[in-house]
Write a protein that holds these residues in place. Structure first.
Motif, PDB file in Angstrom:
ATOM      1  N   THR A  83      12.401  18.865  51.232  1.00  0.00           N
ATOM      2  CA  THR A  83      11.566  18.828  52.428  1.00  0.00           C
ATOM      3  C   THR A  83      10.474  19.893  52.319  1.00  0.00           C
ATOM      4  O   THR A  83      10.494  20.726  51.416  1.00  0.00           O
ATOM      5  CB  THR A  83      12.409  19.116  53.678  1.00  0.00           C
ATOM      6  N   LYS A  84       9.571  19.865  53.262  1.00  0.00           N
ATOM      7  CA  LYS A  84       8.522  20.892  53.311  1.00  0.00           C
ATOM      8  C   LYS A  84       9.151  22.277  53.437  1.00  0.00           C
ATOM      9  O   LYS A  84       8.738  23.219  52.757  1.00  0.00           O
ATOM     10  CB  LYS A  84       7.593  20.604  54.490  1.00  0.00           C
ATOM     11  N   TYR A 109       9.013  25.347  50.723  1.00  0.00           N
ATOM     12  CA  TYR A 109       8.486  26.648  51.135  1.00  0.00           C
ATOM     13  C   TYR A 109       9.509  27.753  50.876  1.00  0.00           C
ATOM     14  O   TYR A 109       9.174  28.835  50.385  1.00  0.00           O
ATOM     15  CB  TYR A 109       8.072  26.618  52.603  1.00  0.00           C
TER      16      TYR A 109
END
Length: 82
Positions: A6-7, A11
């Motif tokens: 996922t984002k 990150y």
């Protein structure tokens, strides 16, 4: 790049890389990561799980401890980048 990330997990991986020592280890608490990512701790926990399942990170979890006034606090986790 792994397609199932996922984002937030992408990150987090970037953040862990920026904190890693020469051996790829990072000692940090979930709450510190949440603050740096500006998300809640549960979001960090989910992102860590995806990184572990993807084989990108290995986590050694320290046990919770109590401070001098009896307040329980989470130990640092050690994240090893693989």
């Amino acid at each position: 790049m792994h397609n199932n990330l996922t984002k937030n997990s992408t990150y987090l991986l970037s953040l862990l890389r920026s904190h890693a020592d020469n051996e790829g280890n990072v000692g940090i608490t979930l709450s510190q990561l949440a603050r740096e990512m500006q998300v809640c701790v549960n979001t960090v926990i989910s992102a860590v799980g995806l990184l572990e399942k993807s084989g990108l990170v290995q986590v050694t979890r320290e046990q919770r401890s109590k401070n001098a006034i009896g307040k329980e606090s989470a130990g640092r986790n050690i994240y090893r980048l693989l």
